[in-house]
Design a protein around this motif. Sequence first.
Motif, mmCIF file in Angstrom:
data_model
loop_
_atom_site.group_PDB
_atom_site.id
_atom_site.type_symbol
_atom_site.label_atom_id
_atom_site.label_comp_id
_atom_site.label_asym_id
_atom_site.label_seq_id
_atom_site.Cartn_x
_atom_site.Cartn_y
_atom_site.Cartn_z
ATOM 1 N N ASP A 132 4.568 -6.363 5.746
ATOM 2 C CA ASP A 132 3.127 -6.549 5.609
ATOM 3 C C ASP A 132 2.853 -7.994 5.195
ATOM 4 O O ASP A 132 3.541 -8.548 4.335
ATOM 5 C CB ASP A 132 2.586 -5.589 4.549
ATOM 6 C CG ASP A 132 1.083 -5.720 4.364
ATOM 7 O OD1 ASP A 132 0.403 -6.111 5.334
ATOM 8 O OD2 ASP A 132 0.592 -5.428 3.261
ATOM 9 N N LEU A 133 1.849 -8.618 5.795
ATOM 10 C CA LEU A 133 1.549 -10.013 5.476
ATOM 11 C C LEU A 133 0.778 -10.188 4.177
ATOM 12 O O LEU A 133 0.875 -11.221 3.525
ATOM 13 C CB LEU A 133 0.758 -10.662 6.617
ATOM 14 C CG LEU A 133 1.543 -10.994 7.883
ATOM 15 C CD1 LEU A 133 0.669 -11.785 8.841
ATOM 16 C CD2 LEU A 133 2.791 -11.791 7.548
ATOM 17 N N MET A 134 0.014 -9.177 3.788
ATOM 18 C CA MET A 134 -0.848 -9.294 2.607
ATOM 19 C C MET A 134 -0.154 -8.624 1.414
ATOM 20 O O MET A 134 -0.367 -7.456 1.107
ATOM 21 C CB MET A 134 -2.206 -8.646 2.878
ATOM 22 C CG MET A 134 -2.911 -9.189 4.114
ATOM 23 S SD MET A 134 -3.332 -10.942 3.976
ATOM 24 C CE MET A 134 -4.670 -10.850 2.784
ATOM 25 N N LEU A 135 0.688 -9.392 0.726
ATOM 26 C CA LEU A 135 1.427 -8.890 -0.426
ATOM 27 C C LEU A 135 0.878 -9.519 -1.702
ATOM 28 O O LEU A 135 0.371 -10.642 -1.689
ATOM 29 C CB LEU A 135 2.915 -9.209 -0.278
ATOM 30 C CG LEU A 135 3.612 -8.567 0.925
ATOM 31 C CD1 LEU A 135 5.012 -9.143 1.109
ATOM 32 C CD2 LEU A 135 3.691 -7.050 0.735
ATOM 33 N N GLU A 143 0.853 -1.189 0.000
ATOM 34 C CA GLU A 143 0.000 0.000 0.000
ATOM 35 C C GLU A 143 0.889 1.238 0.000
ATOM 36 O O GLU A 143 1.550 1.551 0.988
ATOM 37 C CB GLU A 143 -0.913 0.017 1.220
ATOM 38 C CG GLU A 143 -1.975 -1.074 1.221
ATOM 39 C CD GLU A 143 -2.937 -0.928 2.381
ATOM 40 O OE1 GLU A 143 -3.424 0.208 2.603
ATOM 41 O OE2 GLU A 143 -3.176 -1.913 3.078
ATOM 42 N N THR A 144 0.877 1.959 -1.116
ATOM 43 C CA THR A 144 1.802 3.080 -1.300
ATOM 44 C C THR A 144 1.673 4.122 -0.201
ATOM 45 O O THR A 144 2.681 4.608 0.325
ATOM 46 C CB THR A 144 1.566 3.747 -2.666
ATOM 47 O OG1 THR A 144 1.735 2.773 -3.703
ATOM 48 C CG2 THR A 144 2.551 4.879 -2.880
ATOM 49 N N SER A 145 0.447 4.470 0.171
ATOM 50 C CA SER A 145 0.258 5.513 1.176
ATOM 51 C C SER A 145 0.825 5.092 2.528
ATOM 52 O O SER A 145 1.452 5.892 3.231
ATOM 53 C CB SER A 145 -1.231 5.843 1.325
ATOM 54 O OG SER A 145 -1.977 4.692 1.720
ATOM 55 N N VAL A 146 0.619 3.823 2.893
ATOM 56 C CA VAL A 146 1.153 3.324 4.154
ATOM 57 C C VAL A 146 2.672 3.260 4.101
ATOM 58 O O VAL A 146 3.366 3.672 5.036
ATOM 59 C CB VAL A 146 0.579 1.918 4.466
ATOM 60 C CG1 VAL A 146 1.221 1.342 5.721
ATOM 61 C CG2 VAL A 146 -0.932 1.994 4.625
ATOM 62 N N MET A 203 5.684 -7.549 12.025
ATOM 63 C CA MET A 203 4.649 -7.880 11.045
ATOM 64 C C MET A 203 3.505 -6.878 11.114
ATOM 65 O O MET A 203 3.031 -6.543 12.200
ATOM 66 C CB MET A 203 4.115 -9.290 11.295
ATOM 67 C CG MET A 203 4.995 -10.388 10.733
ATOM 68 S SD MET A 203 4.158 -11.996 10.826
ATOM 69 C CE MET A 203 5.304 -12.991 9.860
ATOM 70 N N LEU A 204 3.062 -6.428 9.938
ATOM 71 C CA LEU A 204 1.896 -5.569 9.831
ATOM 72 C C LEU A 204 0.784 -6.389 9.205
ATOM 73 O O LEU A 204 0.978 -7.022 8.167
ATOM 74 C CB LEU A 204 2.189 -4.358 8.934
ATOM 75 C CG LEU A 204 3.442 -3.546 9.248
ATOM 76 C CD1 LEU A 204 3.574 -2.401 8.253
ATOM 77 C CD2 LEU A 204 3.395 -3.010 10.676
ATOM 78 N N ALA A 214 10.194 -1.440 -0.246
ATOM 79 C CA ALA A 214 9.842 -2.380 -1.314
ATOM 80 C C ALA A 214 8.335 -2.557 -1.311
ATOM 81 O O ALA A 214 7.734 -2.795 -0.270
ATOM 82 C CB ALA A 214 10.538 -3.719 -1.093
ATOM 83 N N ASP A 215 7.715 -2.438 -2.495
ATOM 84 C CA ASP A 215 6.260 -2.596 -2.585
ATOM 85 C C ASP A 215 5.849 -3.985 -3.034
ATOM 86 O O ASP A 215 4.674 -4.247 -3.277
ATOM 87 C CB ASP A 215 5.662 -1.542 -3.519
ATOM 88 C CG ASP A 215 6.205 -1.619 -4.939
ATOM 89 O OD1 ASP A 215 7.037 -2.515 -5.222
ATOM 90 O OD2 ASP A 215 5.800 -0.777 -5.775
ATOM 91 N N ARG A 216 6.818 -4.885 -3.152
ATOM 92 C CA ARG A 216 6.553 -6.276 -3.508
ATOM 93 C C ARG A 216 7.435 -7.178 -2.654
ATOM 94 O O ARG A 216 8.543 -6.804 -2.268
ATOM 95 C CB ARG A 216 6.820 -6.545 -4.995
ATOM 96 C CG ARG A 216 5.875 -5.836 -5.954
ATOM 97 C CD ARG A 216 4.465 -6.387 -5.836
ATOM 98 N NE ARG A 216 3.549 -5.809 -6.824
ATOM 99 C CZ ARG A 216 2.848 -4.699 -6.650
ATOM 100 N NH1 ARG A 216 3.000 -4.010 -5.512
ATOM 101 N NH2 ARG A 216 2.012 -4.265 -7.575
#
Length: 230
Positions: free
Chosen positions: A52-55, A10-13, A77-78, A31-33
Motif C-alpha cells: 500500500d502506498l499510503m502508510l 488498513e486492518t480490514s483490507v 502497489m495498492l 505487516a501493518d507498518r
Amino acid sequence: MSKILIIEDETSVLEAIAAYLRKEDYEVFTADRGYKGLEYAGANDFDLVILDLMLPDISGEEVCRRIRSKSSAYIFMLTAKSSLEDRIRGLEIGADEYLVKPFSPRELVARVNALFRRIKDDSQPVNVSSYDGGDLVIDRDRREVKVRGEVIQLTPIEFDILEILSSNPGIVLSRETLIEKVLGADFEGVDRTIDVHIKNIRKKIEEDTKSPKYIITVFKLGYKFGGGDN
C-alpha cells in the motif's frame, strides 16, 4: 509454496487479502507498518510484495525503493491514487503492477494467480546470450543481466520485457503484444506502462539512452531488439 508479503495499514483490507491468498495455499506474511514490512523483506526471500502506498510511518514509495534495491520480487502497489502520472511514478521506482482502491480481494487474487501461472509456464531453455562482445549478457536460467561485466538489478517485469525482445531479435513487437506476453491478456492498464518499463531498462543497459542500440523504438509500431550476438 510461493511466499507473499502484504504491507497494508488498513486492518480490514490486510486481513481480507491475507485470508483470500491463504485459501489459495500461498504462504502469507503481513505487516501493518512500512518499517515492519522492510524488516520482513530483509529477513525473507519473497516472491511477491503487495504494498500500500499510503502508510502511516514511511511512504510506500520509499518502501518500494528500498525493497527494489535489494530484491527482485514482484511488487504490486495498492493505492487510491488513480492518475496516470501516479501510476507512471510507481513504475519508475520499481513497481511491477498497480491496483487502484477500492478493489475486490478476488480481483487481486486473480492477478496474483495469473502472475504465478506466467512464472510457472515460463519454459525458456537454460541458456546464456551474449551481445556486442559481451557488453550485454542475459542469463535466462538465473534471470540475471550483466552490462560490461557488472550484474545490474532489473525488476521482474523489466527482465521479462528484455528477455522477450532479445529472444526475437530484429522483430518489431507492439506495445499490446508486450503487455499480453508480460502482464497477461487481462491487464487493464495503459500502453504507456510498457514505455515506462522500457525507459527504465534503457537507463540500466544502454550507454546512450538517447541513441539506444539494444532496445530500439519503431515509430508508431513498437519496439525491437538490436543487439548483435557475440
